[in-house]
Enzyme design. Sequence first.
Site, short mmCIF file in Angstrom:
data_model
loop_
_atom_site.label_atom_id
_atom_site.label_comp_id
_atom_site.label_asym_id
_atom_site.label_seq_id
_atom_site.Cartn_x
_atom_site.Cartn_y
_atom_site.Cartn_z
N PHE A 119 0.86 -1.18 0.00
CA PHE A 119 0.00 0.00 0.00
C PHE A 119 0.90 1.23 0.00
O PHE A 119 2.10 1.12 0.26
CB PHE A 119 -0.88 -0.02 1.26
CG PHE A 119 -2.36 -0.14 0.98
CD1 PHE A 119 -2.85 -1.19 0.23
CD2 PHE A 119 -3.25 0.78 1.49
CE1 PHE A 119 -4.21 -1.30 0.00
CE2 PHE A 119 -4.62 0.68 1.25
CZ PHE A 119 -5.10 -0.37 0.51
N HIS A 242 -9.06 11.13 -1.45
CA HIS A 242 -8.49 9.88 -1.98
C HIS A 242 -8.24 10.06 -3.47
O HIS A 242 -9.12 10.54 -4.19
CB HIS A 242 -9.46 8.73 -1.73
CG HIS A 242 -8.85 7.38 -1.95
ND1 HIS A 242 -8.50 6.91 -3.19
CD2 HIS A 242 -8.52 6.40 -1.08
CE1 HIS A 242 -7.98 5.70 -3.07
NE2 HIS A 242 -7.98 5.37 -1.80
N LEU A 252 -15.26 4.88 -4.29
CA LEU A 252 -13.85 4.59 -4.06
C LEU A 252 -13.34 3.44 -4.93
O LEU A 252 -13.99 2.42 -5.09
CB LEU A 252 -13.69 4.20 -2.59
CG LEU A 252 -12.26 3.95 -2.13
CD1 LEU A 252 -11.47 5.24 -2.16
CD2 LEU A 252 -12.27 3.39 -0.72
N ARG A 286 -1.15 9.47 -0.13
CA ARG A 286 -2.37 9.88 -0.82
C ARG A 286 -2.41 11.38 -1.15
O ARG A 286 -2.88 11.77 -2.22
CB ARG A 286 -3.59 9.52 0.02
CG ARG A 286 -3.83 8.03 -0.01
CD ARG A 286 -5.05 7.65 0.79
NE ARG A 286 -5.24 6.20 0.69
CZ ARG A 286 -6.13 5.53 1.41
NH1 ARG A 286 -6.91 6.16 2.27
NH2 ARG A 286 -6.25 4.23 1.27
#
Lengths: 587, 230
Positions: A119, A242, A252, A286
Site C-alpha cells: 500500500f 483519496h 472509491l 495519498r
Amino acid sequence: MTLVRRHFDALIIGAGGAGLNAALQLANANLRVAVVSKVFPTRSHTVAAQGGVNAALANVLPDNWHWHMFDTVKGSDYLGDQDAIEFMCREAIPTVYELEHNGVPFSRLDNGRIYQRAFGGQSQNFGGAQAARTCAAADRTGHAILHTLYQQNIRARTHFFDEYFAVDLIADDEGAILGALVLEIETGEPLLIESKTTLLATGGCGQVFRTTSNAHINTGDGMAMALRAGVPLMDMEFFQFHPTGIAGKGMLITEGVRGEGGYLVNKDGERFMERYAPNAKDLASRDVVSRAIVTEVKEGRGCGPEGDHVMLKVDHLGEEIVSKRLPGIRESSQIFAGVDPVVEPIPVFPTAHYVMGGIPTNRYGRVVVPVQHGPEEVIPGLYAAGECACVSVHGANRLGGNSLLDILVFGRAAGQDIIEFLKENPNHRPMDEAAVEKVMSRLTRWEEKGEGISVQDLRAEFRKVMEDHAGVFRTDEIMAEGVEKVKEIREKLKDLRLQDQSSVFNTARVEALELENLVDIGMSIVLSALNRQESRGAHSRPDYPDRDDKNWMKHSLYFYEEDRVEYKPVRTKPLFVETFPPKERVY
Amino acid sequence: MKFIVFRYNPDLDATPRMQEYDVEVTRGMMLRDALLEIKRQDESFSFRHSCGEGVCGSDGLNVNGTNLLGCITRVSDLKEPVKVRPLPGRPVIRDLVVDMSQFYQQYRAVEPYLIRRDPLPEQEILQSPEERDKLDGLYECIMCGCCSTSCPSFWWNPDKFHGPQALLQSWRFLADSRDQATDERLDALEGPYKLFRCHTIMNCVDVCPKHLNPTKAIGKIKELMLERAI
C-alpha cells in the site's frame, strides 16, 4: 411528557468497527453495554473499506512495527502524536490476530498465513524498499471485519438500539457526561439513555463535500455533538482526498489496485507519477498522488472530452489477479463507470474520503480538552474512537490501511479503559434535568410549522460551497470566502422548516438534524484551514507552499463558542523508542 | 420517466396507495438517485439507503415485481412506468421502509459466528488458500434481505424457516475450516422447518444483488447432514 429512561454502564454511539470492537470488550467483561446506531450495524460505513488493515506481520516481506511507526509519522507529515502512533503500530499485530481468531475471512498465502499487499507510503527499514503490510480479505476487508465484529457481538449478547439517532450529549455542571438523548427513528419518540460512560464512535463526515466516497450517513453526528457540549475539534483542516474516486461520481477505487500493480496515466498515456514521486511512484502517499492528479488536469493533461480526470490502468494485471484480488472493484467499475478494468482503464479523480481531525483524545480513547490546567484534561465519562476521534495517529495525512487499524486498536483501547474507569466510578451521577430540557429543545425546534427553506436544498448548497472552498488546493482568498459562505448558510439554518411533521420513520427530520451537524463541522474545517498558514500533508496552500515546523508544528483546536481557534503542541515523544525528528518528506 | 411508488404513512393513511412521480433522467442515473429526486420533490417520502455502492445493503426494494438494490440498478434498465414497492412479505413501517426484525432474528438463530474449541495460537489460525476459497460466494452477503423476502417458504413460515439468507450464513461457518462446531450446527438445523422448508424454488438465486447462491449452500448443508447420517 414523561421521557422514557434507560440505564447502562456504557453507552456506545455508532456501530462501525470502533464502536463494535469497544462493545465486544465490554460485553465480554459482562458489563451492561448499549450500542446506539442510526442504521442497522452492518450498514455502518466500515463496511465499505476495501483495501485492508496494516500490521507488521511480515508474512510476505520482512517487516517490523517500528518501520510501520516510521512510515506513519512520516505520512502524517510530522503532525501525528508519536506516543499514540507507537502504541497503534505495536498493537496492530495482536489486533489483527484477534480479528482472525474472531472469524475474519482474510485472504491467504500458500503457507496458510494471512495475505498482505503493498500500500502507499509503506517502506522497509525506515524509508527503504516497498513493504507489504496491508492484511486483506480480497478488496472487501471492511465488510469482512464489520460483519465479524457484529457476529461476535451477537454471541456476546450486546444490547443494540438499531435505528436510533443520537441527538445530543447530556453534561452536568462539572462537565461530566451523563449519557445522551436519542430519537427512535421508527416511532419518533425520544429516549434518555443514562450511562456511566459514553463512547462516541460515529465515524466520519465526508458528506460535507459534494463529491465523496462517504455514505449518506457520514454526517459527523458525534463530532457535532461534542462541539455543542463544549469540546473542540482538532486538526479539522486536514481532510483527505483519496486519489482514485470514480470520476464524476466519487465511489472509491481502493489503493490496493495500485498495490497490486495498477498505475495512473494522463491523456498522453504517460505514467505521470514518475515525475512527482520518482521512488514510490503510484504508491506515494495519498496527499501527494491527489495533488499530482489535480495538477495534471489543471495543466491540460487530463483525459476524456472535458479533460477532467486521469486513467487508472489495470488491464496488464490479467483477469486472474483482478477477479481474485479485486473482485469488488471490477464490479463497481462496471456498474458506475461502465468499464471492465480487465480490458480498459478506469476514469478516476480525487474524492473527499477521510477526516484526519476530530474529537481530541488520548491513546486510551478518553476525550481531552484544555480547561484550566494544560491542553489535555480528561472529560469524566466521555470517550471517542475511530474516524470521529483524533488521537492523533494520522496527523496531516493518513496512510492507506491505517484507518481500519485506528478504529480497531482505539475502539479496543477505549473499551478496556472504560472497564477500568467503571471500577473507580461504579455509580451513576445524578441526572441534570435542566441539561435534559436544553437538549430536548434541539428536537422540539423542528415542530415549528410554516413556510421555510427546504433541508434538501440547503444541504446541496452547503456541500457545493465546501467543495469549492476547501478542496485539494487552498488559497487565502478562496478559504476566506468559504468562511463567509458557511456563516451565511449557518444563519439560514434558522429558516429551515419541515413540511413533514409526522412521527413514524420521518427521514426528513433525521436529515434536518444531520444538516445542522454538517454545517457546524463545515465551519470547523474552513476556519481551521484559513488560519493555518503553511502547507502540510493534505492541507495544501499555493500561497504558503512550504511546511513551517517553526510556527506550525502544532494541533489546531476549533471551538464552537465564538468560532475560536486555539493550538496545542504535537506529542513528539514516543513511549519507549526515540523520537523521529521532522525531515523533508519525499517519496 | 414515470415512477409509481408505494406510499403509506400510518400517522395519516388508513390504507396504502400508489403515487405517481415524474423524474428527469440524467446520464448514469441509478434508481436510488431517482428516489432521492422524488424525496427532493416530496420530503414526506421515506426509504432507507446509505452507501450508494451496493455494500451496505440498506436499499433492498421490490421494483416491477423483482427484488433488487436501488443504488446499483440503472433506471435505464427498468421498464416504464417503474413500480417501486417495499420488500414483500414484511410488515410495512412507512412507505418503502419495512420491519426486518424477523429476518434479523433468523440470522441470529443460526449462530453466525466462528466457534473454536482448541486453544488459540498466538498467531493466526492457519488456513490454506483452497480452504479459504470455500468461503467465496458466502461471506460477501450484505444482509439486504432481497433473497429471503422473495422466498415463498419464508413468506409462509418466517418464524420457523430460517430463510435463504440465514442458511447461506449457516453454511459460511460450516464451510470454514477453522470452525469446530459442525455437529452442533447440524443438530440445530434438524426438523421439518428450519432448513427443510427450502423447496428449491430458487427465487433467492435470481434476485441476489451480489450474485450469491443460497440454494446451493442449502444443498451443501443437506449433503453434509446425509454424510453424517451414514
